[in-house]
Each structure stands twice: as C-alpha cells, then as structure tokens.
Design an enzyme around this catalytic site. Structure first.
Site, short mmCIF file in Angstrom:
data_model
loop_
_atom_site.label_atom_id
_atom_site.label_comp_id
_atom_site.label_asym_id
_atom_site.label_seq_id
_atom_site.Cartn_x
_atom_site.Cartn_y
_atom_site.Cartn_z
N TYR A 117 0.81 -1.24 0.11
CA TYR A 117 0.09 0.08 -0.02
C TYR A 117 0.68 1.26 -0.10
O TYR A 117 2.10 1.12 0.08
CB TYR A 117 -1.05 -0.05 1.18
CG TYR A 117 -0.05 0.22 2.45
CD1 TYR A 117 0.57 -0.37 3.26
CD2 TYR A 117 -0.39 1.40 3.28
CE1 TYR A 117 1.22 -0.45 4.51
CE2 TYR A 117 0.15 1.92 4.20
CZ TYR A 117 1.02 0.78 4.95
OH TYR A 117 1.53 1.03 6.33
N LYS A 169 6.47 -1.95 1.83
CA LYS A 169 5.49 -1.40 2.54
C LYS A 169 4.25 -2.42 2.32
O LYS A 169 3.36 -2.27 1.56
CB LYS A 169 5.08 -0.16 1.75
CG LYS A 169 4.38 0.75 2.85
CD LYS A 169 4.05 2.41 2.31
CE LYS A 169 3.09 3.31 2.99
NZ LYS A 169 3.41 3.20 4.43
N GLU A 192 12.46 2.71 13.88
CA GLU A 192 11.76 3.59 13.21
C GLU A 192 10.40 3.40 14.12
O GLU A 192 10.46 2.77 15.10
CB GLU A 192 11.44 3.39 11.95
CG GLU A 192 10.82 2.16 11.54
CD GLU A 192 10.48 1.84 10.07
OE1 GLU A 192 10.39 2.77 9.30
OE2 GLU A 192 10.34 0.63 9.47
N LEU A 222 11.61 1.31 6.85
CA LEU A 222 11.05 1.73 5.33
C LEU A 222 11.68 2.76 5.22
O LEU A 222 11.76 4.03 5.92
CB LEU A 222 9.50 1.78 5.69
CG LEU A 222 8.61 2.21 4.50
CD1 LEU A 222 8.46 0.91 3.59
CD2 LEU A 222 7.30 2.89 4.54
N1 PMP Z 1 8.01 3.83 8.52
C1 PMP Z 1 7.01 2.89 8.62
C2 PMP Z 1 7.03 1.68 9.08
C3 PMP Z 1 5.75 3.48 8.01
O1 PMP Z 1 4.48 2.71 8.09
C4 PMP Z 1 5.69 4.69 7.46
C5 PMP Z 1 4.41 5.42 7.01
N2 PMP Z 1 3.86 4.65 5.93
C6 PMP Z 1 6.77 5.68 7.44
C7 PMP Z 1 8.10 4.96 8.10
C8 PMP Z 1 6.83 6.98 6.75
O2 PMP Z 1 6.79 6.93 5.41
P1 PMP Z 1 6.23 7.95 4.56
O3 PMP Z 1 7.13 9.11 4.91
O4 PMP Z 1 6.63 7.58 3.09
O5 PMP Z 1 4.84 8.22 4.93
#
Ligand code: PMP
Length: 288
Positions: free
Chosen positions: A31, A147, A180, A205
């Site tokens: 997603y 993701k 994270e 991620l």
């Molecule tokens: N890490 C994880 C585990 C996440 O789920 C997300 C949000 N989807 C992020 C980091 C941040 O990613 P983004 O800045 O692309 O939303």
C-alpha cells in the site's frame, strides 16, 4: 463517501473484497499513503516509485500503469471532495483458492483506494505542543523495506502506545538502536546540532517524508547523518521528531516519560515542518 474497489467506485458501506483475497488471508499486498494538500497530491512520484518497488519485491503484477493508478488516486480524492487529508492505495495479489504458494499467473491483483479528510489545523496544533512516544522491541519481520499490509506488529505497538498515553511507539532492535516508529521514521538532533536518522539500508522503510525532510534540511544548511542511534542517545538529544506522509514532521517531546530538550517542540523540527511543503513536490497535473 465512495471507495474505489477493483474497477468501480462504490459507496463506503458497500465497499468489500472477497474472503479469499490474499490481502485478507496472508497480508499478501502492498500500500501507499499520500498526503493531500489543497486537493493536490504531495510527493506522488516518489510514493508511486516506492509502490512499484514493493510490488516488484513481492512479485505482484502491476495491475495497470502508474498513470492509470494516478487517475484513480485523483478521481477518489475528487469524488470525496477531500481538500486536505490522505489517499490510501492498496494492491494485493488478488483472489485465489487458499494456498501459501502464489496462484497461477494472470490472476488479477486487487486494487482498493480511499481518501479521507484530515484537519490541517489539528495536525499543526499537535505539532505545536509535540507528542510523546514510548519505545518497544521491534518484533517485525525482516523485510520492513517493503510497504506491505502485514502490520500486526505495528498495530500492537501503536495500541501499547495508546494505552501508555503516548502518540506513537518507536521500535528498538536487539542492540538497543531505534529502527523507526510504528508508522513513521525517527529522528534526533544531537547536542552539537546534527540531525540523525537511521540509514534506509537496514531495518526501516524508506520513508518519503524522511527523504524530503533530508532535502529540506539540506536546503536550510543543516547537516544530517544517516546512522543508528540508541534510545539513551535519543533521550538526551536536543530535539527529537518523526516523519510520515500523514503526520509530516512531528516534534517528539517525551520518550518513555523523559522530556527531550526543554520538553517543547524543537526549533529545528518546527522549522523543517514549516518548510516541508516548499520542498515537496505538490501536483495536480499528470507528469508521470
Ligand atoms: N516507517 C513505517 C514503518 C511506516 O509505516 C511509515 C508510514 N507509512 C513510514 C516509515 C513513513 O513513510 P512515509 O514518509 O513515506 O509516509
């Protein structure tokens, strides 16, 4: 409200997928969440590039061109009259008789898209006071670079945070380093004024907001380092914050009950938040 489900826009209450959708049974899907700002998509190209990578890592067929997916994103935003908020796009390996191994090629992936309004004022108000986080062991699988919709560990962590009166959980690897947040990337500002966030090469991620925040930092003449940091280092940092498409740059003022800096949102974090949309790519037209 309408939701896009496999080729149709259907009323929210009627939007459903089959019991044998592999997303439902195996979390066999990926997603993306894109921010919507004044009706425009933020950082769309990067989100779509990451989506392509996630699909390819899992060998899920691309259901259609990125351009067509972009049309669905925009149409979903438009039909729901969302000015500010998020749009969610999910692609699963689709419906097949339950079997761990992949179904035969040619079976259609499942595509779902919905948009939701979020108050910018509420987000900014939260950022003006900052949020508290707790730390928890990172019990996720090892392919967190993809993701996927397999988010049970993140869900458990977020619930634990909520029960502890915190906004988010920062996850910690076996060596004591922060990986994270449950749904965001984690950052600190060291005593000597360096931004630190973990390298996207391991354990996290590759957040789009993280990347644009890095560019924002560079544009503001700030130095950053991509390296792991421990919970202890974070607790004694000058500032802490987290990044995600839905929360943008969100100052963190408390970690496991310990106040960060003076216990107020940091200047650097607040500055990055304010400058973010000036650096991000904000788009209505198709440029894919
Ligand atoms: N890490 C994880 C585990 C996440 O789920 C997300 C949000 N989807 C992020 C980091 C941040 O990613 P983004 O800045 O692309 O939303």
């Amino acid at each position: 409200r309408v939701v896009y489900v496999n080729g149709e826009y259907v009323p929210y209450a009627q939007a459903s997928v089959h019991v044998e959708d592999r997303g439902f049974q195996f979390a066999d899907g990926v997603y993306e969440v894109c921010e919507i700002l004044d009706g425009n998509l933020v950082d769309e190209r990067r989100h779509m590039a990451r989506l392509e990578r996630s699909l390819s890592e899992l060998r899920i067929d691309e259901p259609m061109s990125l351009r067509s997916l972009g049309v669905i994103l925009r149409e979903t935003v438009r039909r729901n009259r969302v000015r500010n908020g998020i749009v969610y796009l999910q692609i699963t390996r689709g419906v097949a008789r339950r079997d761990f191994a992949f179904p035969s090629p040619g079976d259609a992936p499942g595509v779902v898209c919905f948009a939701r309004s979020l108050s910018r004022k509420a987000g900014d108000a939260k950022a003006a006071v900052g949020v508290a986080v707790i730390t928890l062991p990172d019990i996720r699988w090892k392919r967190v670079d993809i993701k996927t919709t397999g988010l049970l560990a993140q869900s458990l962590a977020r619930q634990a945070a909520r029960e502890a009166g915190a906004y988010e959980a920062w996850l910690v690897d076996e060596k004591g380093y922060v990986t994270e947040g449950a749904s965001c990337n984690a950052w600190i500002l060291t005593g000597d004024g360096k931004l630190v966030t973990r390298s996207a090469e391991s354990g996290i991620l590759r957040g789009i907001t993280r990347e644009v925040a890095m560019e924002t930092a560079r544009a503001r003449g700030l130095h950053y380092e991509e390296r792991p940091f421990t919970v202890e280092e974070a607790k004694s940092a000058r500032e802490a914050f987290q990044t995600s498409a839905s929360g943008l740059v969100m100052p963190v003022v408390k970690i496991d009950g310990v106040a960060i800096g003076n216990g107020k949102p940091g200047e650097i974090a607040s500055g990055l938040r304010a400058a973010y949309h000036g650096v991000a790519e904000v788009s209505t037209p198709h440029h894919l």
